[in-house]
Design a protein around this motif. Structure first.
Motif, mmCIF file in Angstrom:
data_model
loop_
_atom_site.group_PDB
_atom_site.id
_atom_site.type_symbol
_atom_site.label_atom_id
_atom_site.label_comp_id
_atom_site.label_asym_id
_atom_site.label_seq_id
_atom_site.Cartn_x
_atom_site.Cartn_y
_atom_site.Cartn_z
ATOM 1 N N TRP A 101 0.790 -1.156 -0.050
ATOM 2 C CA TRP A 101 -0.097 -0.070 0.028
ATOM 3 C C TRP A 101 0.844 1.161 0.092
ATOM 4 O O TRP A 101 0.551 2.013 -0.527
ATOM 5 C CB TRP A 101 -1.029 0.178 1.105
ATOM 6 N N ARG A 102 2.032 1.108 0.597
ATOM 7 C CA ARG A 102 2.959 2.316 0.703
ATOM 8 C C ARG A 102 3.161 2.544 -0.434
ATOM 9 O O ARG A 102 3.711 3.639 -1.147
ATOM 10 C CB ARG A 102 3.950 2.309 1.824
ATOM 11 N N ASN A 103 3.767 1.524 -1.383
ATOM 12 C CA ASN A 103 4.233 1.822 -2.960
ATOM 13 C C ASN A 103 3.022 2.453 -3.700
ATOM 14 O O ASN A 103 3.283 3.209 -4.528
ATOM 15 C CB ASN A 103 4.743 0.331 -3.330
ATOM 16 N N VAL A 104 1.622 1.932 -3.525
ATOM 17 C CA VAL A 104 0.639 2.395 -4.355
ATOM 18 C C VAL A 104 0.602 3.825 -3.814
ATOM 19 O O VAL A 104 0.277 4.620 -4.909
ATOM 20 C CB VAL A 104 -0.473 1.679 -3.847
ATOM 21 N N ALA A 105 0.737 4.258 -2.696
ATOM 22 C CA ALA A 105 0.647 5.818 -2.265
ATOM 23 C C ALA A 105 1.638 6.525 -2.668
ATOM 24 O O ALA A 105 1.476 7.903 -2.486
ATOM 25 C CB ALA A 105 0.276 5.742 -0.812
ATOM 26 N N LEU A 106 2.615 6.131 -3.155
ATOM 27 C CA LEU A 106 3.740 7.128 -3.554
ATOM 28 C C LEU A 106 3.323 8.313 -4.513
ATOM 29 O O LEU A 106 3.903 9.589 -3.981
ATOM 30 C CB LEU A 106 4.965 6.361 -4.156
ATOM 31 N N ARG A 112 1.767 15.616 -1.812
ATOM 32 C CA ARG A 112 1.552 16.157 -0.533
ATOM 33 C C ARG A 112 0.032 15.845 -0.083
ATOM 34 O O ARG A 112 -0.625 16.504 0.688
ATOM 35 C CB ARG A 112 1.820 17.338 -0.320
ATOM 36 N N THR A 113 -0.626 14.557 -0.610
ATOM 37 C CA THR A 113 -1.857 14.234 0.077
ATOM 38 C C THR A 113 -1.806 13.707 1.295
ATOM 39 O O THR A 113 -0.792 13.180 1.713
ATOM 40 C CB THR A 113 -2.426 12.985 -0.820
ATOM 41 N N PRO A 114 -2.738 14.303 2.422
ATOM 42 C CA PRO A 114 -2.709 14.017 3.617
ATOM 43 C C PRO A 114 -2.564 12.319 3.817
ATOM 44 O O PRO A 114 -3.219 11.575 3.118
ATOM 45 C CB PRO A 114 -3.685 14.588 4.350
ATOM 46 N N GLU A 115 -1.773 11.883 4.866
ATOM 47 C CA GLU A 115 -1.527 10.555 4.968
ATOM 48 C C GLU A 115 -2.509 9.560 5.019
ATOM 49 O O GLU A 115 -2.583 8.600 4.429
ATOM 50 C CB GLU A 115 -0.540 10.426 6.164
ATOM 51 N N ALA A 118 -4.240 9.375 1.688
ATOM 52 C CA ALA A 118 -3.538 8.467 0.953
ATOM 53 C C ALA A 118 -3.631 7.196 1.042
ATOM 54 O O ALA A 118 -3.670 6.238 0.307
ATOM 55 C CB ALA A 118 -1.861 8.881 0.862
ATOM 56 N N ARG A 119 -3.613 6.670 2.367
ATOM 57 C CA ARG A 119 -3.719 5.403 2.896
ATOM 58 C C ARG A 119 -5.005 4.658 2.523
ATOM 59 O O ARG A 119 -5.234 3.815 2.034
ATOM 60 C CB ARG A 119 -3.677 5.525 4.563
ATOM 61 N N ARG A 120 -6.026 5.700 2.522
ATOM 62 C CA ARG A 120 -7.485 5.298 2.367
ATOM 63 C C ARG A 120 -7.500 4.957 0.781
ATOM 64 O O ARG A 120 -7.912 3.799 0.413
ATOM 65 C CB ARG A 120 -8.745 6.087 2.552
ATOM 66 N N VAL A 157 -3.649 5.547 -8.938
ATOM 67 C CA VAL A 157 -4.150 5.782 -7.482
ATOM 68 C C VAL A 157 -4.271 7.346 -7.503
ATOM 69 O O VAL A 157 -5.238 8.059 -7.099
ATOM 70 C CB VAL A 157 -2.946 5.688 -6.450
ATOM 71 N N GLY A 158 -3.636 7.949 -8.502
ATOM 72 C CA GLY A 158 -3.828 9.653 -8.718
ATOM 73 C C GLY A 158 -4.795 10.012 -9.646
ATOM 74 O O GLY A 158 -4.918 11.183 -9.927
#
Ligand code: ADP
Ligand code: MG
Length: 247
Positions: A101-106, A112-115, A118-120, A157-158
């Motif tokens: 999920w952290r890779n996906v959130a990169l 600078r999307t709030p954590e 981004a996690r959601r 994701v973006g």
């Protein structure tokens, strides 16, 4: 939506220059699936790097939704790229120390999307590619096909308009390649994203609505399956279905 006109790219190699793309003109609209094929060294990756705003042509014009993207400054170009384009590569390019999920959130971190947001979004995208239960796995704990799904989730994701994939099934066996291709088709259909795939595999290319062939940096052939279907429909149903030509 994407309009490339008379695009050339030359590289300096020692004292001489190598012309890799030679006056290529082509347009793409949203929600197409496009394959790019051609022999090794024909300029496929160079072309995709230009489409993906990773590289600039030596000459030519390139607009996205009417905006001249070649005039953008490099910071603006990076922001544009981050907003518009998702990338998928043959060798996945996941960061080995980050969970799925952290890779996906990169891409969201760069914005600078709030954590929490981004996690959601990363978790939702992993669900969409069928990996909801692998969010906390490291890349080394996933199969090749699963890694490519993570990379596809990262590309999406973006909320991009365009997904560019350079040999996305090159490291996968036939069955898994087809599963990844099914996923690309689903993304294209459900999200209305332009999907462009460089591939050596004719079975993958055959599933794209539009097939572009490069040879020595020139567009040598293009098949539009959609147009073929229109022609077949026209033959079957006759000209009565055509809009009346104003004259
Ligand atoms: P393909 O992806 O179709 O195999 P590429 O676009 O990677 O082809 O490369 C096309 C040609 O351009 C090759 O001959 C390659 O060596 C050359 N080339 C690509 N990038 C560079 C570069 N940065 N500098 C010099 N030559 C390059
Ligand atoms: Mg290549």
């Amino acid at each position: 939506m994407l309009d490339l006109h008379d695009i050339s790219r030359e590289f300096r190699v020692g004292p001489s220059s190598l012309r890799v793309l030679d006056g290529l003109s082509i347009s793409f609209s949203a929600s197409e699936t496009v394959s790019i094929t051609g022999g090794s060294g024909s300029g496929k990756t160079t072309f995709m790097n230009i489409v993906g705003l990773l590289d600039k042509p030596t000459s030519g014009r390139y607009t996205i939704d009417g905006q001249d993207v070649l005039k953008a400054k490099s910071d603006d170009l990076a922001a544009l790229r981050n907003r518009l384009i998702g990338f998928v590569f043959q060798s996945f390019f996941l960061l080995p120390r980050l969970s799925a999920w952290r890779n996906v959130a990169l891409p969201l971190a760069y914005r600078r999307t709030p954590e929490e947001d981004a996690r959601r979004r990363a978790h939702a995208m992993l669900e969409r590619v069928g990996l909801g239960d692998r969010a906390h796995h490291l890349p080394s704990e996933l199969s090749g096909g699963q890694r490519q799904r993570v990379a596809i989730a990262r590309a999406l994701v973006g909320d991009p308009k365009i997904v560019l994939a350079d040999e996305p099934t090159g490291a996968l066996d036939t069955k898994v390649s087809q599963e990844i291709m099914d996923l690309f088709k689903e993304i294209n259909r459900d999200l209305g994203v332009l999907v462009m795939i460089i591939t050596h595999d004719p079975r993958i290319a055959a599933q794209c609505g539009r097939r572009v062939v490069l040879r020595q940096g020139m567009l040598v052939a293009e098949e539009n399956v959609g147009a073929e279907m229109d022609a077949i429909a026209l033959e079957r149903f006759g000209a009565a279905r055509l809009p009346v030509q104003a004259c």
